[in-house]
Design a protein around this motif. Structure first.
Motif, PDB file in Angstrom:
ATOM      1  N   ARG A  64       0.840  -1.206   0.000  1.00  0.00           N
ATOM      2  CA  ARG A  64       0.000   0.000   0.000  1.00  0.00           C
ATOM      3  C   ARG A  64       0.876   1.256   0.000  1.00  0.00           C
ATOM      4  O   ARG A  64       1.914   1.284   0.669  1.00  0.00           O
ATOM      5  N   PRO A  65       0.462   2.304  -0.698  1.00  0.00           N
ATOM      6  CA  PRO A  65       1.241   3.549  -0.692  1.00  0.00           C
ATOM      7  C   PRO A  65       1.368   4.123   0.712  1.00  0.00           C
ATOM      8  O   PRO A  65       0.444   4.021   1.530  1.00  0.00           O
ATOM      9  N   GLY A  66       2.502   4.768   0.980  1.00  0.00           N
ATOM     10  CA  GLY A  66       2.742   5.357   2.293  1.00  0.00           C
ATOM     11  C   GLY A  66       2.930   6.854   2.263  1.00  0.00           C
ATOM     12  O   GLY A  66       3.110   7.470   3.317  1.00  0.00           O
ATOM     13  N   ASN A  67       2.911   7.438   1.079  1.00  0.00           N
ATOM     14  CA  ASN A  67       3.099   8.892   0.989  1.00  0.00           C
ATOM     15  C   ASN A  67       1.764   9.584   0.761  1.00  0.00           C
ATOM     16  O   ASN A  67       0.772   8.965   0.369  1.00  0.00           O
ATOM     17  N   LEU A  68       1.742  10.884   1.028  1.00  0.00           N
ATOM     18  CA  LEU A  68       0.596  11.728   0.692  1.00  0.00           C
ATOM     19  C   LEU A  68       1.079  12.748  -0.339  1.00  0.00           C
ATOM     20  O   LEU A  68       1.787  13.694  -0.004  1.00  0.00           O
ATOM     21  N   PRO A  69       0.731  12.573  -1.614  1.00  0.00           N
ATOM     22  CA  PRO A  69       1.176  13.534  -2.629  1.00  0.00           C
ATOM     23  C   PRO A  69       0.780  14.973  -2.328  1.00  0.00           C
ATOM     24  O   PRO A  69       1.499  15.904  -2.709  1.00  0.00           O
ATOM     25  N   SER A  70      -0.349  15.162  -1.623  1.00  0.00           N
ATOM     26  CA  SER A  70      -0.765  16.520  -1.268  1.00  0.00           C
ATOM     27  C   SER A  70       0.204  17.174  -0.293  1.00  0.00           C
ATOM     28  O   SER A  70       0.223  18.394  -0.149  1.00  0.00           O
ATOM     29  N   VAL A  71       1.021  16.362   0.366  1.00  0.00           N
ATOM     30  CA  VAL A  71       2.017  16.859   1.316  1.00  0.00           C
ATOM     31  C   VAL A  71       3.396  16.957   0.670  1.00  0.00           C
ATOM     32  O   VAL A  71       4.066  17.989   0.747  1.00  0.00           O
ATOM     33  N   LEU A  94       6.432   2.880  -0.244  1.00  0.00           N
ATOM     34  CA  LEU A  94       7.707   3.404   0.247  1.00  0.00           C
ATOM     35  C   LEU A  94       8.545   2.306   0.877  1.00  0.00           C
ATOM     36  O   LEU A  94       8.029   1.391   1.505  1.00  0.00           O
ATOM     37  N   GLY A  95       9.855   2.430   0.743  1.00  0.00           N
ATOM     38  CA  GLY A  95      10.762   1.568   1.491  1.00  0.00           C
ATOM     39  C   GLY A  95      11.370   0.454   0.658  1.00  0.00           C
ATOM     40  O   GLY A  95      10.803  -0.007  -0.329  1.00  0.00           O
TER      41      GLY A  95
END
Length: 377
Positions: free
Chosen positions: A355-362, A371-372
């Motif tokens: 599952r994605p771990g980043n927030l593109p809006s951030v 990630l990782g």
């Protein structure tokens, strides 16, 4: 919301060594698979030997012979990270084979998020952690976000949103580590995206100045700052930095807000303020830049975490500037010192689940990414 320990499989270890560079926090946690809940099984803190910390802080500022110095410190840090991981699962009463994975943030020694060849570098050899502990280790969380056009930081807002989001109220989570960052989580019923970014110095300059003046590693209880008064002229010089005026997404680190950066502005001021007044001005800088970043985002509740929550002078400065009450994340059930290591345990879980771990809006990434990097047991 957070709860006490559950007896279940799928425990994770999270390791966090922040920009203060004073030691590593390790947590052993269990995440509820059906709801945003985390149960703490154990926590330990491993301070760095003073000689190691001196070399680490020196490496965070560009200098000579960096590759050899980095290589040596990377191995030393990995041994400490591995020992902290072993200790925390021992305290939890769990064997290594009962831990699903370790999520290790590593120690950031350089963060250059802008330009055509942006990069970020965290050390603390994850291969060695996996080898020493016998536990699968996930590390190097930041670079995939950067490959997708993001700044690779801050990454903890995704965890903030997962754990601390509220159905009807917009919440801000403010982390005051060496660098301070904010996450503003819209109420779930408003269908908006989370926002977040590094606001600037948190404790880094406060720690650095008191260390330079007294030799102490930090301004315990804000005692030095409490003896001084913020100087308006110096504060204006400190805030007249392009970083504070830049729009998000943005992130920064020690390589920007150095003691030399502070000294340049003290020289421009042209008068001796005394150590306590400079420290009080640095408190004002941290408090001002946090509250000014929050103001246009309209949070209805503010919760603080990170080492800065232990500084009563800084907490009072924030309270005096914010029109809404502030509390720590302890109010939400998670110790303010444990939010970041728990976040990297969660990011390890997300990585293993694909599952994605980043927030593109951030971060400004073009799209969500997993990630990782994986280092099997």
């Amino acid at each position: 919301m957070p709860s006490r320990r559950k007896t279940s499989a799928h425990h994770y270890i999270g390791l966090m060594s922040g920009t203060s560079g004073d030691g590593v926090d390790a947590v052993c946690v269990h995440f509820d698979e059906d709801a945003p809940q985390v149960a703490l099984a154990a926590h330990c803190y491993q301070p760095y030997p003073e000689s190691l910390r001196e070399r680490l802080l020196s490496l965070m500022v560009p200098g000579e012979n960096e590759i050899d110095r980095m290589g040596t410190l990377e191995g030393e840090l990995a041994e400490i990270f591995a020992a902290a991981s072993t200790e925390v699962h021992r305290q939890a009463g769990l064997a290594a084979h009962e831990i699903t994975a370790i999520g290790s943030h590593g120690q950031t020694i350089r963060h250059r998020p802008r330009g055509p060849h942006a990069f970020t570098l965290q050390i603390g050899d994850p291969a060695r952690i996996a080898e020493r502990t016998g536990i699968t280790t996930i590390a190097d969380f930041r670079r995939r976000d950067m490959a997708a056009g993001g700044q690779g930081a801050p990454l903890v807002p995704a965890f903030h949103q997962w754990l601390f989001g509220h159905a009807t109220r917009t919440r801000a989570i403010v982390n005051i580590g060496g660098i301070a960052n904010i996450t503003v989580i819209p109420a779930a019923d408003r269908r908006a995206v989370a926002q977040g970014f590094d606001t600037g110095p948190g404790n880094a300059l406060l720690d650095g100045w008191v260390r330079l003046q007294t030799g102490a590693p930090q301004d315990t209880d804000g005692r030095l700052a409490a003896r001084g008064q913020a100087d308006g002229a110096l504060l204006a010089l400190l805030k007249d930095d392009p970083y504070f005026m830049a729009p998000p997404p943005k992130s920064t680190g020690r390589e920007h807000f150095t003691l030399k950066w502070l000294d340049d502005r003290l020289q421009r001021l042209g008068r001796d303020l005394g150590a306590a007044n400079v420290q009080a001005t640095l408190v004002a800088l941290t408090a001002d830049t946090i509250t000014e970043a929050l103001a246009p985002l309209g949070p209805e509740e503010v919760y603080l975490c990170g080492g800065g929550t232990a500084n009563p002078v800084l907490m009072a400065a924030l309270t005096s500037r914010l029109a809404i009450p502030i509390q720590t994340t302890a109010r939400l059930g998670l110790d303010p010192q444990l939010v970041e290591p728990t976040a990297f345990a969660w990011l390890a879980r997300e990585a293993l689940a694909g599952r994605p771990g980043n927030l593109p809006s951030v971060t400004g990434a073009r799209h969500p990414v997993v990630l990782g990097a994986l280092y099997p047991a």
